[in-house]
Enzyme design. Sequence first.
Site, PDB file in Angstrom:
ATOM      1  N   ARG A  48       0.853  -1.186   0.000  1.00  0.00           N
ATOM      2  CA  ARG A  48       0.000   0.000   0.000  1.00  0.00           C
ATOM      3  C   ARG A  48       0.887   1.233   0.000  1.00  0.00           C
ATOM      4  O   ARG A  48       1.641   1.458   0.955  1.00  0.00           O
ATOM      5  CB  ARG A  48      -0.911  -0.010   1.242  1.00  0.00           C
ATOM      6  CG  ARG A  48      -1.719   1.243   1.375  1.00  0.00           C
ATOM      7  CD  ARG A  48      -2.594   1.281   2.625  1.00  0.00           C
ATOM      8  NE  ARG A  48      -3.163   2.604   2.699  1.00  0.00           N
ATOM      9  CZ  ARG A  48      -3.182   3.391   3.772  1.00  0.00           C
ATOM     10  NH1 ARG A  48      -2.706   2.958   4.930  1.00  0.00           N
ATOM     11  NH2 ARG A  48      -3.693   4.592   3.711  1.00  0.00           N
ATOM     12  N   HIS A  63      -3.162  10.836   0.746  1.00  0.00           N
ATOM     13  CA  HIS A  63      -2.649  10.674   2.112  1.00  0.00           C
ATOM     14  C   HIS A  63      -2.100  12.042   2.561  1.00  0.00           C
ATOM     15  O   HIS A  63      -0.896  12.198   2.783  1.00  0.00           O
ATOM     16  CB  HIS A  63      -1.582   9.574   2.135  1.00  0.00           C
ATOM     17  CG  HIS A  63      -1.272   9.008   3.489  1.00  0.00           C
ATOM     18  ND1 HIS A  63      -1.329   7.664   3.780  1.00  0.00           N
ATOM     19  CD2 HIS A  63      -0.884   9.603   4.642  1.00  0.00           C
ATOM     20  CE1 HIS A  63      -0.988   7.458   5.059  1.00  0.00           C
ATOM     21  NE2 HIS A  63      -0.713   8.627   5.597  1.00  0.00           N
ATOM     22  N   GLU A 106      -7.374   8.339   6.404  1.00  0.00           N
ATOM     23  CA  GLU A 106      -7.666   9.018   7.664  1.00  0.00           C
ATOM     24  C   GLU A 106      -8.145  10.460   7.527  1.00  0.00           C
ATOM     25  O   GLU A 106      -7.482  11.385   8.011  1.00  0.00           O
ATOM     26  CB  GLU A 106      -6.420   8.999   8.561  1.00  0.00           C
ATOM     27  CG  GLU A 106      -5.948   7.603   8.908  1.00  0.00           C
ATOM     28  CD  GLU A 106      -4.833   7.596   9.960  1.00  0.00           C
ATOM     29  OE1 GLU A 106      -4.311   8.667  10.300  1.00  0.00           O
ATOM     30  OE2 GLU A 106      -4.494   6.506  10.440  1.00  0.00           O
ATOM     31  N   ASN A 135      -7.337   1.710   9.993  1.00  0.00           N
ATOM     32  CA  ASN A 135      -6.004   1.964  10.555  1.00  0.00           C
ATOM     33  C   ASN A 135      -6.159   1.965  12.066  1.00  0.00           C
ATOM     34  O   ASN A 135      -6.894   2.787  12.616  1.00  0.00           O
ATOM     35  CB  ASN A 135      -5.467   3.339  10.134  1.00  0.00           C
ATOM     36  CG  ASN A 135      -5.188   3.441   8.633  1.00  0.00           C
ATOM     37  OD1 ASN A 135      -5.352   2.478   7.898  1.00  0.00           O
ATOM     38  ND2 ASN A 135      -4.764   4.617   8.208  1.00  0.00           N
ATOM     39  N   TYR A 143      -4.254   2.000  15.854  1.00  0.00           N
ATOM     40  CA  TYR A 143      -3.034   2.206  16.648  1.00  0.00           C
ATOM     41  C   TYR A 143      -3.234   1.950  18.135  1.00  0.00           C
ATOM     42  O   TYR A 143      -2.477   1.229  18.748  1.00  0.00           O
ATOM     43  CB  TYR A 143      -2.441   3.606  16.401  1.00  0.00           C
ATOM     44  CG  TYR A 143      -1.782   3.672  15.044  1.00  0.00           C
ATOM     45  CD1 TYR A 143      -0.452   3.333  14.875  1.00  0.00           C
ATOM     46  CD2 TYR A 143      -2.527   4.002  13.912  1.00  0.00           C
ATOM     47  CE1 TYR A 143       0.149   3.334  13.627  1.00  0.00           C
ATOM     48  CE2 TYR A 143      -1.940   4.007  12.652  1.00  0.00           C
ATOM     49  CZ  TYR A 143      -0.603   3.669  12.512  1.00  0.00           C
ATOM     50  OH  TYR A 143      -0.027   3.654  11.277  1.00  0.00           O
ATOM     51  N   GLU A 148      -3.499  -0.195   8.297  1.00  0.00           N
ATOM     52  CA  GLU A 148      -2.297   0.222   9.036  1.00  0.00           C
ATOM     53  C   GLU A 148      -2.380  -0.301  10.453  1.00  0.00           C
ATOM     54  O   GLU A 148      -3.448  -0.283  11.080  1.00  0.00           O
ATOM     55  CB  GLU A 148      -2.187   1.763   9.169  1.00  0.00           C
ATOM     56  CG  GLU A 148      -1.761   2.485   7.938  1.00  0.00           C
ATOM     57  CD  GLU A 148      -1.632   4.005   8.150  1.00  0.00           C
ATOM     58  OE1 GLU A 148      -1.360   4.453   9.283  1.00  0.00           O
ATOM     59  OE2 GLU A 148      -1.823   4.717   7.158  1.00  0.00           O
TER      60      GLU A 148
HETATM   61  C1  GBH Z   1      -1.151   7.184  10.791  1.00  0.00           C
HETATM   62  O1  GBH Z   1      -1.928   8.041  11.572  1.00  0.00           O
HETATM   63  C2  GBH Z   1      -0.852   7.829   9.475  1.00  0.00           C
HETATM   64  O2  GBH Z   1      -1.737   7.361   8.468  1.00  0.00           O
HETATM   65  C3  GBH Z   1       0.568   7.643   9.031  1.00  0.00           C
HETATM   66  O3  GBH Z   1       0.845   8.525   7.981  1.00  0.00           O
HETATM   67  C4  GBH Z   1       1.495   7.852  10.196  1.00  0.00           C
HETATM   68  O4  GBH Z   1       2.841   7.865   9.817  1.00  0.00           O
HETATM   69  C5  GBH Z   1       1.236   6.753  11.179  1.00  0.00           C
HETATM   70  O5  GBH Z   1      -0.097   6.724  11.548  1.00  0.00           O
HETATM   71  C6  GBH Z   1       2.059   6.859  12.460  1.00  0.00           C
HETATM   72  O6  GBH Z   1       1.756   8.009  13.161  1.00  0.00           O
HETATM   73  O7  GBH Z   1      -1.608   9.657  22.191  1.00  0.00           O
HETATM   74  O8  GBH Z   1      -1.563   7.337  22.504  1.00  0.00           O
HETATM   75  O9  GBH Z   1      -3.629   8.321  21.915  1.00  0.00           O
HETATM   76  C7  GBH Z   1      -2.043   7.640  12.911  1.00  0.00           C
HETATM   77  C8  GBH Z   1      -3.161   8.250  13.682  1.00  0.00           C
HETATM   78  C9  GBH Z   1      -3.791   9.272  15.714  1.00  0.00           C
HETATM   79  C10 GBH Z   1      -2.480   7.344  15.829  1.00  0.00           C
HETATM   80  C11 GBH Z   1      -3.352   9.698  17.071  1.00  0.00           C
HETATM   81  C12 GBH Z   1      -2.040   7.733  17.228  1.00  0.00           C
HETATM   82  C13 GBH Z   1      -2.565   9.174  19.184  1.00  0.00           C
HETATM   83  C14 GBH Z   1      -1.815   8.234  20.087  1.00  0.00           C
HETATM   84  N1  GBH Z   1      -2.784   8.507  15.057  1.00  0.00           N
HETATM   85  N2  GBH Z   1      -2.996   8.579  17.893  1.00  0.00           N
HETATM   86  S1  GBH Z   1      -2.170   8.413  21.774  1.00  0.00           S
END
Ligand code: GBH
Length: 462
Positions: free
Chosen positions: A83, A127, A172, A294, A296, A369
Amino acid sequence: MPGGPRRPLPRFPRDFLWGVSTSAQQIEGAVDEDGRGRSAWDAFTAEAGRIKDGSDARVATDHYHRYREDVALLKELGVGAYRFSVSWPRVVPDGSGPVNAAGLDFYDRLVDELLTAGVKPVPTLFHWDTPQRLEAGGGWLRRDTAERFAAYADAVAARLGDRVDRWITLNEPAELTLLGYGLGQHAPGRHLVFDALPAAHHQLLGHGLAVQALRARGATDIGIANSHGPTWPASESEADTGAADLYDLLLNRLFAEPVLLGRYPDEELAALLPGPVAEDLKTISQPLDWYGVNYYQPTLVGAPDPAATAPTDFGGISLPPELPFSPREIKGYPRTDFGWPVVPEALTELLLSFRERYGASLPPIVITENGCSYEGIEDPDRIAFHDAHIRALHEAMSAGVDIRGYFVWSLMDNFEWAEGYARRFGLVHVDFATLTRTPKSSYHWLRDALRDQHDRRDRARG
Ligand code: GBH
């Protein structure tokens, strides 16, 4: 877990799609080459104080010139799919008007290289790298940006559609709305708080119009990549559950429901949006072939402290005190180098909640992701992270959620937006002084895990 013997991963279906993800602005560099226009991120990084380490993305990982080496790394890794994102200003330098054939040539070469290597190309059309020409006129706050995006999508599909069948429209839109237009931490650096909402609607409209444009070119395998995570209330109190519900509404439901259900999750909120919203929702909600998530981390959310006057730092993001919710630190879990909590079971929770919320309206899910930042070429924590998340995903599949793929963010260390080069999400280490690529232990681990999946399948077929 690090260091010790590792249990083999559970067995995944034969056609489960394993992949890795990147994005154009974060890896390509070559920002002035072959007729590329400026992006909103080029403009943002040029402003003093925007990027924590003072860096920019003019060179990034120099993928534009080193893509052959990077495709060789993908091939050796053994993933079925890659991707990447297409840079809008590389293809349409001013955002509208003439198409830059030389810009499309790059993606043409990349796609051919991938196909030769046996790796399925999965382009994302957007993106976050809005052409600066459009951004200067209001960017996604304007409705016509959605139409221009669809025209650009058509140009890309016209060129690549004979070899690409799987497409992603947006990455996103929630993050661009919140961080770019709401809080000003990302390009374009606007601080509009709730007045940023039109940017959400116009991106969603752009998604719908791009789906139409891609289908008109014969595409049959289209999805979106939305960011999602469970929202946990800080306590059972009404104030905290109310704040958590609002956070969930703005970060999760606002972006899932228009796409999946054809409605906004809240009428008052929909009333704030510009244009013929009811009409637009028909465009936005055309059935998708799959839905990209995505993931995290989960977010713990409580009511704001009424006495607070200063912004609070949250995972690298500065939150103003006037927000009607306040994310709290999640305790009791390990953290990545970025400080994000590692909570694999929240991925299972998220996937189960999606099935619960959207039922028959939910197409198959692909994790587009999932990843973590850790230092070092020896990166046992990253191995443990993906190992645990892949098991968490498998658990949701065993419970009957239809999940068709898992993409690691990211193939290689890259330009991590406002953090600059300080956060490393790659399976491949990049030395930013020499641009040398070195596979990390996590790369070797994933390669072996994928080989093991194939071997077990072959044995099972006897
Ligand atoms: C993605 O966004 C992006 O698509 C990508 O480009 C980027 O490089 C990658 O993630 C890594 O950052 O403070 O613990 O709650 C991620 C979206 C939103 C994930 C905010 C982490 C906060 C973490 N992010 N979130 S926390």
